[in-house]
Design a protein around this motif. Sequence first.
Motif, PDB file in Angstrom:
ATOM      1  N   MET A 158       0.815  -1.210   0.000  1.00  0.00           N
ATOM      2  CA  MET A 158       0.000   0.000   0.000  1.00  0.00           C
ATOM      3  C   MET A 158       0.855   1.269   0.000  1.00  0.00           C
ATOM      4  SD  MET A 158      -3.131   0.586   2.634  1.00  0.00           S
ATOM      5  CE  MET A 158      -2.592   2.011   3.541  1.00  0.00           C
ATOM      6  N   VAL A 159       0.353   2.276  -0.680  1.00  0.00           N
ATOM      7  CA  VAL A 159       0.960   3.609  -0.632  1.00  0.00           C
ATOM      8  C   VAL A 159       0.421   4.304   0.614  1.00  0.00           C
ATOM      9  CG1 VAL A 159       1.209   5.827  -1.811  1.00  0.00           C
ATOM     10  CG2 VAL A 159       1.078   3.709  -3.156  1.00  0.00           C
ATOM     11  N   ASP A 160       1.310   4.785   1.462  1.00  0.00           N
ATOM     12  CA  ASP A 160       0.893   5.469   2.685  1.00  0.00           C
ATOM     13  C   ASP A 160       0.404   6.885   2.385  1.00  0.00           C
ATOM     14  OD1 ASP A 160       1.549   3.310   4.333  1.00  0.00           O
ATOM     15  OD2 ASP A 160       3.601   4.032   4.668  1.00  0.00           O
ATOM     16  N   PRO A 161      -0.423   7.467   3.261  1.00  0.00           N
ATOM     17  CA  PRO A 161      -0.861   8.849   3.064  1.00  0.00           C
ATOM     18  C   PRO A 161       0.349   9.772   2.896  1.00  0.00           C
ATOM     19  CG  PRO A 161      -2.143   7.836   4.800  1.00  0.00           C
ATOM     20  CD  PRO A 161      -1.036   6.868   4.452  1.00  0.00           C
ATOM     21  N   ASP A 162       0.260  10.682   1.946  1.00  0.00           N
ATOM     22  CA  ASP A 162       1.282  11.689   1.636  1.00  0.00           C
ATOM     23  C   ASP A 162       2.568  11.091   1.071  1.00  0.00           C
ATOM     24  OD1 ASP A 162      -0.429  13.750   2.518  1.00  0.00           O
ATOM     25  OD2 ASP A 162       0.230  13.444   4.583  1.00  0.00           O
ATOM     26  N   GLU A 163       2.553   9.833   0.662  1.00  0.00           N
ATOM     27  CA  GLU A 163       3.720   9.176   0.073  1.00  0.00           C
ATOM     28  C   GLU A 163       3.497   9.048  -1.432  1.00  0.00           C
ATOM     29  OE1 GLU A 163       6.366   5.316   1.311  1.00  0.00           O
ATOM     30  OE2 GLU A 163       4.197   4.989   1.110  1.00  0.00           O
ATOM     31  N   SER A 164       4.517   9.310  -2.220  1.00  0.00           N
ATOM     32  CA  SER A 164       4.390   9.127  -3.666  1.00  0.00           C
ATOM     33  C   SER A 164       4.504   7.635  -3.997  1.00  0.00           C
ATOM     34  CB  SER A 164       5.486   9.897  -4.403  1.00  0.00           C
ATOM     35  OG  SER A 164       6.733   9.226  -4.298  1.00  0.00           O
ATOM     36  N   PRO A 165       3.918   7.203  -5.115  1.00  0.00           N
ATOM     37  CA  PRO A 165       4.108   5.805  -5.518  1.00  0.00           C
ATOM     38  C   PRO A 165       5.591   5.448  -5.673  1.00  0.00           C
ATOM     39  CG  PRO A 165       2.314   6.764  -6.758  1.00  0.00           C
ATOM     40  CD  PRO A 165       2.972   7.894  -5.993  1.00  0.00           C
ATOM     41  N   TRP A 166       6.397   6.359  -6.161  1.00  0.00           N
ATOM     42  CA  TRP A 166       7.836   6.112  -6.322  1.00  0.00           C
ATOM     43  C   TRP A 166       8.484   5.831  -4.967  1.00  0.00           C
ATOM     44  CZ3 TRP A 166       9.890   5.891 -11.209  1.00  0.00           C
ATOM     45  CH2 TRP A 166       9.070   6.363 -12.233  1.00  0.00           C
ATOM     46  N   ASP A 167       8.191   6.665  -3.976  1.00  0.00           N
ATOM     47  CA  ASP A 167       8.762   6.458  -2.640  1.00  0.00           C
ATOM     48  C   ASP A 167       8.222   5.172  -2.007  1.00  0.00           C
ATOM     49  OD1 ASP A 167      10.283   8.769  -2.820  1.00  0.00           O
ATOM     50  OD2 ASP A 167       8.844  10.003  -1.706  1.00  0.00           O
ATOM     51  N   ALA A 168       6.942   4.882  -2.221  1.00  0.00           N
ATOM     52  CA  ALA A 168       6.352   3.654  -1.682  1.00  0.00           C
ATOM     53  C   ALA A 168       7.032   2.424  -2.287  1.00  0.00           C
ATOM     54  CB  ALA A 168       4.850   3.618  -1.947  1.00  0.00           C
ATOM     55  N   ALA A 169       7.308   2.467  -3.575  1.00  0.00           N
ATOM     56  CA  ALA A 169       7.957   1.326  -4.242  1.00  0.00           C
ATOM     57  C   ALA A 169       9.350   1.082  -3.668  1.00  0.00           C
ATOM     58  CB  ALA A 169       8.024   1.564  -5.746  1.00  0.00           C
ATOM     59  N   ARG A 170      10.117   2.138  -3.498  1.00  0.00           N
ATOM     60  CA  ARG A 170      11.465   1.976  -2.924  1.00  0.00           C
ATOM     61  C   ARG A 170      11.380   1.458  -1.483  1.00  0.00           C
ATOM     62  NH1 ARG A 170      12.464   6.445  -6.523  1.00  0.00           N
ATOM     63  NH2 ARG A 170      11.710   7.916  -4.976  1.00  0.00           N
ATOM     64  N   ARG A 171      10.432   1.983  -0.709  1.00  0.00           N
ATOM     65  CA  ARG A 171      10.257   1.545   0.680  1.00  0.00           C
ATOM     66  C   ARG A 171       9.877   0.064   0.743  1.00  0.00           C
ATOM     67  NH1 ARG A 171       5.748   0.755   3.064  1.00  0.00           N
ATOM     68  NH2 ARG A 171       4.520   2.184   1.777  1.00  0.00           N
ATOM     69  N   GLU A 172       8.918  -0.345  -0.078  1.00  0.00           N
ATOM     70  CA  GLU A 172       8.467  -1.738  -0.061  1.00  0.00           C
ATOM     71  C   GLU A 172       9.581  -2.699  -0.473  1.00  0.00           C
ATOM     72  OE1 GLU A 172       5.770  -3.195   1.055  1.00  0.00           O
ATOM     73  OE2 GLU A 172       4.494  -1.471   1.454  1.00  0.00           O
ATOM     74  N   ALA A 173      10.400  -2.321  -1.442  1.00  0.00           N
ATOM     75  CA  ALA A 173      11.523  -3.180  -1.864  1.00  0.00           C
ATOM     76  C   ALA A 173      12.495  -3.374  -0.704  1.00  0.00           C
ATOM     77  CB  ALA A 173      12.233  -2.590  -3.073  1.00  0.00           C
ATOM     78  N   GLU A 174      12.748  -2.303   0.032  1.00  0.00           N
ATOM     79  CA  GLU A 174      13.644  -2.377   1.190  1.00  0.00           C
ATOM     80  C   GLU A 174      13.020  -3.221   2.304  1.00  0.00           C
ATOM     81  OE1 GLU A 174      16.679  -2.092   3.830  1.00  0.00           O
ATOM     82  OE2 GLU A 174      16.791  -1.352   1.778  1.00  0.00           O
ATOM     83  N   GLU A 175      11.741  -2.959   2.613  1.00  0.00           N
ATOM     84  CA  GLU A 175      11.081  -3.669   3.702  1.00  0.00           C
ATOM     85  C   GLU A 175      10.926  -5.164   3.426  1.00  0.00           C
ATOM     86  OE1 GLU A 175       8.263   0.019   5.297  1.00  0.00           O
ATOM     87  OE2 GLU A 175       7.312  -1.744   4.420  1.00  0.00           O
TER      88      GLU A 175
END
Length: 158
Positions: free
Chosen positions: A52-69
Amino acid sequence: MAISDYLSGLRERVGHDLVLLPAVCILIWDDAGRLLLMQEAETRKWQTIGGMVDPDESPWDAARREAEEEAGVEVRLERIRAALGGPGYRVRYPNGDLCSYVSTVFDAVIVSGEPGAGDDEVHRVAWFEPADIPSLDLDPLNRHLLADAGVIGRRSLT
């Protein structure tokens, strides 16, 4: 499945009713053309890396975060492959929650880190040739997504 504080608060207000959620899917490719998939810890079904994309997070930032997590890697997002949604992206979870996802699908490559189970949602990760993916035990949403994104053939939906 981990639930964010945002979604938990929303669920307190709407119960199990349908919630439309923005999501990301990261198709991480290696130099040999293999795709990195994760095996979900609870169901042991294979699926794409994402969430999921978090509130106020861009899809780009969410993708990088999810890959790391989920896979323990830093990625370079190469391009948006697809934006997908519709009836095939509706999921009813075992607890009764109903969600419909609209997913931004990215192609990516690893820039640092060694792929591994990054959090408690992930049992393991592994590389797969696209031709081998249809025979995997994929969850229905991910089978649909991989077909719509052109990674596996349409005939493998059955």
